[in-house]
Design a protein around this motif. Sequence first.
Motif, PDB file in Angstrom:
ATOM      1  N   PRO A  30     -15.790  16.970  53.748  1.00  0.00           N
ATOM      2  CA  PRO A  30     -16.197  18.361  53.618  1.00  0.00           C
ATOM      3  C   PRO A  30     -15.254  19.100  52.685  1.00  0.00           C
ATOM      4  N   CYS A  31     -15.774  20.074  51.987  1.00  0.00           N
ATOM      5  CA  CYS A  31     -14.955  20.892  51.091  1.00  0.00           C
ATOM      6  C   CYS A  31     -13.742  21.417  51.844  1.00  0.00           C
ATOM      7  N   PRO A  32     -12.538  21.263  51.303  1.00  0.00           N
ATOM      8  CA  PRO A  32     -11.334  21.701  52.018  1.00  0.00           C
ATOM      9  C   PRO A  32     -11.236  23.209  52.183  1.00  0.00           C
ATOM     10  N   VAL A  33     -12.027  23.948  51.432  1.00  0.00           N
ATOM     11  CA  VAL A  33     -11.948  25.409  51.542  1.00  0.00           C
ATOM     12  C   VAL A  33     -13.023  25.963  52.470  1.00  0.00           C
ATOM     13  N   CYS A  34     -14.277  25.690  52.142  1.00  0.00           N
ATOM     14  CA  CYS A  34     -15.346  26.279  52.951  1.00  0.00           C
ATOM     15  C   CYS A  34     -15.775  25.353  54.088  1.00  0.00           C
ATOM     16  N   GLY A  35     -15.545  24.048  53.922  1.00  0.00           N
ATOM     17  CA  GLY A  35     -15.899  23.109  54.979  1.00  0.00           C
ATOM     18  C   GLY A  35     -17.385  22.943  55.192  1.00  0.00           C
ATOM     19  N   ARG A  53     -15.876  20.462  41.609  1.00  0.00           N
ATOM     20  CA  ARG A  53     -16.043  21.868  41.933  1.00  0.00           C
ATOM     21  C   ARG A  53     -17.068  21.984  43.050  1.00  0.00           C
ATOM     22  N   CYS A  54     -16.696  22.678  44.087  1.00  0.00           N
ATOM     23  CA  CYS A  54     -17.614  22.863  45.206  1.00  0.00           C
ATOM     24  C   CYS A  54     -18.682  23.873  44.803  1.00  0.00           C
ATOM     25  N   PRO A  55     -19.953  23.480  44.850  1.00  0.00           N
ATOM     26  CA  PRO A  55     -21.011  24.412  44.472  1.00  0.00           C
ATOM     27  C   PRO A  55     -21.203  25.526  45.492  1.00  0.00           C
ATOM     28  N   ASN A  56     -20.643  25.351  46.643  1.00  0.00           N
ATOM     29  CA  ASN A  56     -20.820  26.345  47.707  1.00  0.00           C
ATOM     30  C   ASN A  56     -19.840  27.501  47.579  1.00  0.00           C
ATOM     31  N   CYS A  57     -18.568  27.203  47.343  1.00  0.00           N
ATOM     32  CA  CYS A  57     -17.562  28.263  47.294  1.00  0.00           C
ATOM     33  C   CYS A  57     -16.830  28.329  45.954  1.00  0.00           C
ATOM     34  N   GLY A  58     -17.061  27.345  45.064  1.00  0.00           N
ATOM     35  CA  GLY A  58     -16.447  27.400  43.745  1.00  0.00           C
ATOM     36  C   GLY A  58     -15.060  26.815  43.691  1.00  0.00           C
TER      37      GLY A  58
HETATM   38 ZN   LIG Z   1     -16.471  24.834  49.281  1.00  0.00          ZN
END
Ligand SMILES: [Zn+2]
Length: 62
Positions: A30-35, A53-58
């Motif tokens: 999972p994305c380490p920022v938004c999860g 680059r996470c498309p969810n939170c950038g």
């Molecule tokens: Zn993210």
Amino acid sequence: MKMSEEKLELHRCISCKRTIAPFEKGVCFPCPVCGEYIIWRCKKCRSRMASYRCPNCGFEGP
Ligand SMILES: [Zn+2]
Ligand SMILES: [Zn+2]
């Protein structure tokens, strides 16, 4: 997590956009920022530490 949209067994590497074959054993986490976004990376991009680059939170990171 968007499991309902993940019914396909093939995933795409977030760095090189290539399809990761089931036998290739790419990594997912999972994305380490938004999860919320599950990031998939193929073996090659993982060993090269290719950026993504996470498309969810950038979030961008190795
Ligand atoms: Zn993210
Ligand atoms: Zn890749």
